[in-house]
Design an enzyme around this catalytic site. Structure first.
Site, PDB file in Angstrom:
ATOM      1  CG  HIS A   1      -0.192   0.068   2.527  1.00 45.15           C
ATOM      2  ND1 HIS A   1       0.363   1.223   3.037  1.00 45.15           N
ATOM      3  CD2 HIS A   1       0.094  -0.906   3.419  1.00 45.15           C
ATOM      4  CE1 HIS A   1       0.951   0.968   4.187  1.00 45.15           C
ATOM      5  NE2 HIS A   1       0.806  -0.329   4.442  1.00 45.15           N
TER       6      HIS A   1
ATOM      7  CD  GLN B   1       4.127   8.963   3.551  1.00 44.82           C
ATOM      8  OE1 GLN B   1       3.397   9.875   3.191  1.00 44.82           O
ATOM      9  NE2 GLN B   1       5.416   9.148   3.819  1.00 44.82           N
TER      10      GLN B   1
ATOM     11  CD  GLU C   1      -4.406   9.416   8.186  1.00 38.60           C
ATOM     12  OE1 GLU C   1      -4.710   8.739   9.201  1.00 38.60           O
ATOM     13  OE2 GLU C   1      -5.214  10.153   7.592  1.00 38.60           O
TER      14      GLU C   1
ATOM     15  CG  ASN D   1       3.577   3.722   6.417  1.00 38.06           C
ATOM     16  OD1 ASN D   1       2.912   3.450   5.422  1.00 38.06           O
ATOM     17  ND2 ASN D   1       3.941   2.783   7.282  1.00 38.06           N
TER      18      ASN D   1
ATOM     19  CD  GLU E   1       2.436  -4.913   8.182  1.00 38.00           C
ATOM     20  OE1 GLU E   1       2.754  -6.115   8.015  1.00 38.00           O
ATOM     21  OE2 GLU E   1       3.062  -3.960   7.677  1.00 38.00           O
TER      22      GLU E   1
ATOM     23  CE1 TYR F   1       6.285  -5.020  14.259  1.00 35.80           C
ATOM     24  CE2 TYR F   1       4.786  -4.257  12.551  1.00 35.80           C
ATOM     25  CZ  TYR F   1       6.025  -4.721  12.935  1.00 35.80           C
ATOM     26  OH  TYR F   1       7.012  -4.894  11.989  1.00 35.80           O
TER      27      TYR F   1
ATOM     28  N   GLY G   1       3.630  -4.456   4.127  1.00 32.39           N
ATOM     29  CA  GLY G   1       5.049  -4.776   4.109  1.00 32.39           C
ATOM     30  C   GLY G   1       5.361  -6.173   4.602  1.00 32.39           C
TER      31      GLY G   1
END
Length: 213
Positions: A9, A11, A13, A15, A84, A87, A155
């Site tokens: 995708h 960039q 907000e 990132n 993604e 995290y 990513g």
């Protein structure tokens, strides 16, 4: 012969703010929208039969912009298997501040290690365990039937897929990155042997997209 193109995708907000994003559902920046437009422009010569993406809006928005630029009207499959890497407790935190608090080595391990699991989150290995089976069950059959496939995702979910397609080791994947909005082309034989891998180059200089619509 079938082709597969993967695109991270544009960039987002977070990132831009250097925050851990993961499953947080944030939008593209204006720069990210332009990256998606450029990706769509360079993909115009390619025909796609179906597209896959995650359920997160930064990937969905990127795919929408790309298809608008190419003029393609094709089926779109959204699935959280392509989300993604999660995290966990790091989501929303500034990466530099996390490094200051926990140390640079721990930050690098959380970001680049194959097996390191952030608190409440996923390792890249965990991400592979959902991405690769989904690819094998849902995407690979499309390629086997001779269809050209576009995947717009993230990513780490795409790095997981790259490990599978390009036979990248857990040690080497730590040094592999995927730029936002940069299409990566896989060309296969009719038996789905991988013939070639390459980036489809984005323009070297900024474009006035309005002149290309």
């Amino acid at each position: 012969m079938p082709i597969l193109v993967i695109v991270r995708h544009g960039q987002s907000e977070w990132n831009l703010k250097n925050l851990f994003t993961g499953w947080s559902d944030v939008e593209l920046t204006p720069t990210g929208e332009h990256e998606a437009e450029y990706a769509g422009i360079v993909l115009r010569p390619y025909h796609f039969d179906i597209a896959f993406t995650s359920v997160l809006k930064r990937a969905i928005h990127t795919l929408s912009i790309i298809l608008n630029q190419t003029g393609a009207t094709i089926p779109i499959i959204e699935n959280e298997a392509l989300n993604e890497r999660n995290y966990g407790d790091l989501q929303g935190l500034n990466k530099a501040e996390v490094g200051e608090k926990y140390g640079a080595q721990q930050l690098i391990a959380w970001r680049r290690s194959y097996t390191e699991v952030p608190p409440g989150g996923e390792s890249l290995e965990n991400t592979c365990q959902r991405v690769i089976p989904y690819y094998q069950e849902k995407i690979e059959p499309e390629l086997k039937d001779g269809r050209n496939v576009l995947i717009v995702a993230h990513g780490n979910s795409l790095r997981a897929l790259m490990m599978h397609l390009e036979k990248i080791s857990p040690e080497d994947i730590a040094h592999v990155d995927l730029a936002t909005g940069a299409p990566r082309l896989y060309e296969f034989s009719s038996k789905l042997d991988l013939n070639s891998v390459s980036y489809i180059k984005l323009p070297e200089t900024p474009l006035d997209v309005s002149t290309l619509l």
